[in-house]
Design a protein around this motif. Sequence first.
Motif, short mmCIF file in Angstrom:
data_model
loop_
_atom_site.label_atom_id
_atom_site.label_comp_id
_atom_site.label_asym_id
_atom_site.label_seq_id
_atom_site.Cartn_x
_atom_site.Cartn_y
_atom_site.Cartn_z
N CYS A 28 6.57 2.97 2.77
CA CYS A 28 6.24 3.84 3.89
C CYS A 28 7.43 3.93 4.82
O CYS A 28 7.93 2.92 5.32
CB CYS A 28 5.05 3.29 4.65
N TRP A 204 -2.84 10.52 8.62
CA TRP A 204 -1.63 9.80 8.21
C TRP A 204 -1.78 9.14 6.84
O TRP A 204 -0.89 9.20 6.00
CB TRP A 204 -1.33 8.75 9.30
N CYS A 208 0.42 9.49 2.37
CA CYS A 208 1.13 8.52 1.53
C CYS A 208 0.49 8.42 0.14
O CYS A 208 1.20 8.27 -0.85
CB CYS A 208 1.15 7.15 2.20
N HIS A 233 -3.51 1.15 7.58
CA HIS A 233 -2.85 2.17 6.76
C HIS A 233 -2.95 1.89 5.25
O HIS A 233 -3.46 2.73 4.48
CB HIS A 233 -1.39 2.30 7.19
N GLU A 237 -5.15 3.61 2.28
CA GLU A 237 -4.50 4.24 1.12
C GLU A 237 -5.17 3.77 -0.18
O GLU A 237 -5.41 4.57 -1.08
CB GLU A 237 -3.01 3.85 1.08
ZN LIG Z 1 2.43 5.14 4.34
#
Ligand SMILES: [Zn+2]
Length: 512
Positions: A28, A204, A208, A233, A237
């Motif tokens: 990231c 956000w 990814c 995060h 994901e």
């Molecule tokens: Zn990321």
Amino acid sequence: MLKVFNTLTGRKDPYEPLAPGQVRMYVCGVTVYDYSHLGHARSALVFDVIRRYLEYRSFDVTFVKNFTDVDDKIINRANQLGIPWQEVTTKYIDAYYHDMERLGVRTATVEPKATEHMEEIIRLIRTLLEKGVAYRVNGDVYFEVQKYPAYGRLSKRKLDELQAGARVEVDERKRNPVDFALWKSSKPGEPAWPSPWGPGRPGWHIECSAMSMKHLGETFDIHGGGQDLIFPHHENEIAQSCSATDKEFARYWVHNGFVTVDQEKMSKSLGNFFTVKEIFEKWGYREEVTAEAIRYFLLSTHYRSPLDFSDSSLSEAKRALDRFYSLFQRLEESSATRGLGDERLPSLLEQLGNEFRQAMDDDFNTPAAIAQFQHLRGEVNRLLEMELSRKAREKALEAFRALGQVLGLFQISWRDWEFKDLYPPVGWMNKGTQTVLPPQPKEWNPTQGVTTAGTPLPLIEEEREIQRKVDERKEARQRKDFRRADEIKKELRERYHVILEDRPDGTTRWKR
Ligand SMILES: [Zn+2]
């Protein structure tokens, strides 16, 4: 055998790539709304070195590092400055490249931007809706965390505890407070892309997942980033990627530790926030010298441990490098022809190679790898006393260069090195609300104990002396000269009333 600490399993796992000889790795990257600070530099450098080492180990590495170029922070920044948001992202992407180039961080194989992957992002959200693990509320789309029973497996959190904790900020539109946005409808004037749910922008986390899967496939080897990304995060994901594909997402999760400043977390509000740009500008050395000192400092601590930045830390790194470059100078300038020490060199170089690999194979232990260089430096200095032939001297130099390249160290000529000690003014990095120190004259003469302006600074000099002793003891320990190490420890206790604390990550703290 290469072992990698995997946040997912909580232990060092033997590294086995999905496809033999290949590494597919996603890290990231930054959200481009400001200059990169030391924390960003650490993450970039850690994964740069991991990539270099994997390549050195003959893996074929595909390294993807993204830019988050649409985000609330970017929009806020643009509003604050009264400029279009694209201007903000362009400016800080350029600045990022400039900083990384100065630091010697190589560009990744692919550096995708979120705004260039809307099609993939929308497709992924659509899949999640079709599978019934996401839901729409007006123009927004949320991921329903409860539909992914393994949620929390990376950060080792339990869903019911998270729910209890999230109650404080209940958003009426969500079915559950822990659900997170996949797509956000845009307000007038905000960046927006057309979607089946109306104009908006991606959350956000989803970007990814979409970008990593596009460039590396649904399952890949390594996913990395700073420790602060583990939750939410990376947890998110995993939830959305695994729900979409019914496959494992990334197999090894690698996270680097924080950078603190004088033991406090680096933050803007404390005024102890250091951008890479600032350090290059304020420190006063030539760029390559500053860059190498930053690299040496950042790599002297294991990547998973917290790393404390203080006034003296860069100077210490610089001084440690001075000792290497002095050796390189001796190696090149010696006029000895008799090779009385030659015989001992090959085994030393072989030992360096073996121990370097052993250190780096052990979860990329850069401080242990650096210790091997220090050990070799001591040995080669001793051989130079015995005289080394020209050929042997070249070989020694080449060994430092070749292995140093993996860490991005020892690549410039000693002629370009700046040996002088600038002694940046104490408190040079203090600004804002931190400890207020009187302004210090620029030049500090350590031997006379006074500044060139004539102001005695005994306390500061004493601290430097202590730090020098601590360093000397560390080197003594590294070359296993424990008698000398104990002598120094005793001297520090008796003369300065200093107690030493050796920490598991190989660093030593001292206090009075
Ligand atoms: Zn990321």
